[in-house]
Design a protein around this motif. Sequence first.
Motif, PDB file in Angstrom:
ATOM      1  N   ARG A 185      40.272  25.696 -41.403  1.00 43.97           N
ATOM      2  CA  ARG A 185      40.587  25.547 -39.974  1.00 43.97           C
ATOM      3  C   ARG A 185      42.039  25.476 -39.867  1.00 43.97           C
ATOM      4  NH1 ARG A 185      37.772  28.576 -39.005  1.00 43.97           N
ATOM      5  NH2 ARG A 185      36.896  28.355 -41.154  1.00 43.97           N
TER       6      ARG A 185
ATOM      7  N   ASP B  93      38.604  29.381 -34.472  1.00 45.33           N
ATOM      8  CA  ASP B  93      40.095  29.728 -34.677  1.00 45.33           C
ATOM      9  C   ASP B  93      40.757  28.949 -33.561  1.00 45.33           C
ATOM     10  OD1 ASP B  93      42.166  32.230 -33.971  1.00 45.33           O
ATOM     11  OD2 ASP B  93      42.055  31.258 -35.973  1.00 45.33           O
TER      12      ASP B  93
ATOM     13  N   LYS C 158      38.813  38.474 -40.288  1.00 44.92           N
ATOM     14  CA  LYS C 158      37.429  39.140 -40.506  1.00 44.92           C
ATOM     15  C   LYS C 158      37.033  39.696 -39.134  1.00 44.92           C
ATOM     16  CE  LYS C 158      35.489  35.888 -42.952  1.00 44.92           C
ATOM     17  NZ  LYS C 158      37.072  34.956 -43.355  1.00 44.92           N
TER      18      LYS C 158
ATOM     19  N   GLY D  91      40.448  32.420 -42.171  1.00 46.58           N
ATOM     20  CA  GLY D  91      41.659  32.856 -41.259  1.00 46.58           C
ATOM     21  C   GLY D  91      42.316  34.207 -41.820  1.00 46.58           C
TER      22      GLY D  91
ATOM     23  N   LYS E 283      44.131  27.391 -32.762  1.00 52.80           N
ATOM     24  CA  LYS E 283      45.596  27.795 -32.889  1.00 52.80           C
ATOM     25  C   LYS E 283      46.170  26.469 -33.323  1.00 52.80           C
ATOM     26  CE  LYS E 283      45.740  32.372 -31.859  1.00 52.80           C
ATOM     27  NZ  LYS E 283      44.334  32.605 -32.399  1.00 52.80           N
TER      28      LYS E 283
HETATM   29  N1  ATP Z   1      46.373  41.930 -38.582  1.00 49.02           N
HETATM   30  C1  ATP Z   1      46.482  40.556 -38.076  1.00 49.02           C
HETATM   31  N2  ATP Z   1      47.875  40.289 -37.899  1.00 49.02           N
HETATM   32  C2  ATP Z   1      48.221  39.023 -37.433  1.00 49.02           C
HETATM   33  N3  ATP Z   1      47.266  38.219 -37.097  1.00 49.02           N
HETATM   34  C3  ATP Z   1      45.934  38.436 -37.293  1.00 49.02           C
HETATM   35  C4  ATP Z   1      45.670  39.686 -37.677  1.00 49.02           C
HETATM   36  N4  ATP Z   1      44.130  39.495 -37.671  1.00 49.02           N
HETATM   37  C5  ATP Z   1      43.838  38.486 -36.999  1.00 49.02           C
HETATM   38  N5  ATP Z   1      44.794  37.527 -36.870  1.00 49.02           N
HETATM   39  C6  ATP Z   1      44.925  36.266 -36.575  1.00 49.02           C
HETATM   40  O1  ATP Z   1      44.487  35.522 -37.574  1.00 49.02           O
HETATM   41  C7  ATP Z   1      43.723  34.329 -37.301  1.00 49.02           C
HETATM   42  C8  ATP Z   1      42.421  34.114 -37.917  1.00 49.02           C
HETATM   43  O2  ATP Z   1      41.576  35.158 -37.840  1.00 49.02           O
HETATM   44  P1  ATP Z   1      40.012  35.243 -37.729  1.00 49.02           P
HETATM   45  O3  ATP Z   1      39.644  33.958 -36.873  1.00 49.02           O
HETATM   46  O4  ATP Z   1      39.603  36.610 -37.587  1.00 49.02           O
HETATM   47  O5  ATP Z   1      39.776  34.747 -39.481  1.00 49.02           O
HETATM   48  P2  ATP Z   1      38.480  34.823 -40.208  1.00 49.02           P
HETATM   49  O6  ATP Z   1      38.777  35.397 -41.345  1.00 49.02           O
HETATM   50  O7  ATP Z   1      37.421  35.230 -39.111  1.00 49.02           O
HETATM   51  O8  ATP Z   1      38.490  33.293 -40.079  1.00 49.02           O
HETATM   52  P3  ATP Z   1      36.897  32.464 -40.538  1.00 49.02           P
HETATM   53  O9  ATP Z   1      36.451  32.715 -42.054  1.00 49.02           O
HETATM   54  O10 ATP Z   1      37.478  30.829 -40.392  1.00 49.02           O
HETATM   55  O11 ATP Z   1      36.045  32.812 -39.472  1.00 49.02           O
HETATM   56  C9  ATP Z   1      43.455  34.631 -35.581  1.00 49.02           C
HETATM   57  O12 ATP Z   1      44.315  33.767 -34.769  1.00 49.02           O
HETATM   58  C10 ATP Z   1      43.557  36.045 -35.204  1.00 49.02           C
HETATM   59  O13 ATP Z   1      44.283  36.220 -34.131  1.00 49.02           O
END
Ligand code: ATP
Length: 434
Positions: free
Chosen positions: A334, A309, A54, A51, A311
């Motif tokens: 999650r 992801d 990435k 979250g 919401k």
């Molecule tokens: N710079 C940001 N500012 C605010 N919200 C963000 C930003 N970057 C990503 N998000 C939001 O944060 C949430 C998590 O992002 P993301 O799914 O890329 O996380 P992740 O690190 O890939 O998680 P996982 O390890 O579960 O795959 C998403 O809803 C995304 O829209």
Amino acid sequence: MNETRFERYEFKPFIIEAVKKLGFYEPTDIQERLIPTVLRGESAIGQSQTGTGKTHAYILPMVEKIETNKKGVQAIITAPTRELANQIYQEVLKITSHSEEAIAVKLFIGGTDKQRTIEKLKTQPQIVVGTPGRINDLVKEQALLIHTASLLVVDEADLMLDMGFLEDVDQIASHMQEKLQMLVFSATIPEKLKPFLKKYMENPKYVHVEPKQPTAAKIEHQLLPSRHRNKVNLVFDALQSFNPYLAIVFTNTKKKADEVADGLMAKGLKVGRIHGDLNPRERKKMMKQIVDLEFQYIVATDLAARGIDIKGISHVINYELPSDLDFYIHRVGRTARAGTSGIALTIYDPTDEDALNKLEKMGVTFTHIDFVKGNWVTLDDRNKRKKRQRQTDEIDKKASSLVQKPKKVKPGYKRKRKWEMEKIKKRERRIKRK
Ligand SMILES: Nc1ncnc2c1ncn2[C@@H]1O[C@H](COP(=O)(O)OP(=O)(O)OP(=O)(O)O)[C@@H](O)[C@H]1O
């Protein structure tokens, strides 16, 4: 939103416009540390908690590098599950759709009609998103031509390894440009992944956003002892008491997922379910219903734990602990995404003690609760309870050793021996309390 700190990266205007539309004001740690690296064309390994953004750490610079006037595949993003690949595809479209010059993006995943896909591949996309198996099939059939591509993203890399997809990723990489920029991401990068990384990345930039704890900061990890009670009833009681915005219940097998979902539905709950036994159409429909919040409760296997992801997941319930503890991190990840808070409740059995100790050693701190006569009560830390039990056992053993069994058995000897042992136990407990 009329301004964003992403302007520091001098992205093309349409990308800034898209970022503002997404409401991203401040780049996250992993984005801050990786976007410049990706823009410079360097390979990188990105590891940070679930979250933490990435996905956009690679999507934004990748779209920036696309040459809109150059036809042919330029970038490939691979993900281990259809749901995650589709989710990433949707996120890419949210950025590229702001570009005046069309950027062709295509999704290739299993469970879709391959022949139809091949027919539609008269023109090659510029960005490919998909699962490794399907992409590799299309490359082998020379329907998808990727010799022009120089950027490869491997998302949820450790699961790719666990699911045996790295062979496919390997084949895909071998058909791409010699000078390959490879980006590998996951919240957990296990040792066993290192040989693959070494093969393609001489000296990648390794960005590990070292969290103080392995899971997102704002997750409250709760432990509930099963105590041989019916676990579906326990889950039902927990869901009733949580009244969650959206709760996801994880099981270790598809069979158990169906059992739990059927059990909760028999109690009147409207429950979604997602696991590998659903056919592709059902999985796609279910994911859409889940994303559209048509359910308050979902039962899922680890298929949905990776990167998805959704919401608003406010609660994660582990019906049972996963055997691979990295999956615990991905499951609870999650919830509490993008800095929000969340609750992760795990129902555990005495056989789970070692696993729980390992999670505590990894930095997870648990609160202990139980559900007694319809109310939630806080329990002592289970280690304290275990320590107290050990002490009781030691006192019992000591008392029993101090009270000699009479050679000749006289009437009432048992009562007398018990009385003497109680006296010794009281004295020992007084000493322990000092
Ligand atoms: N710079 C940001 N500012 C605010 N919200 C963000 C930003 N970057 C990503 N998000 C939001 O944060 C949430 C998590 O992002 P993301 O799914 O890329 O996380 P992740 O690190 O890939 O998680 P996982 O390890 O579960 O795959 C998403 O809803 C995304 O829209």
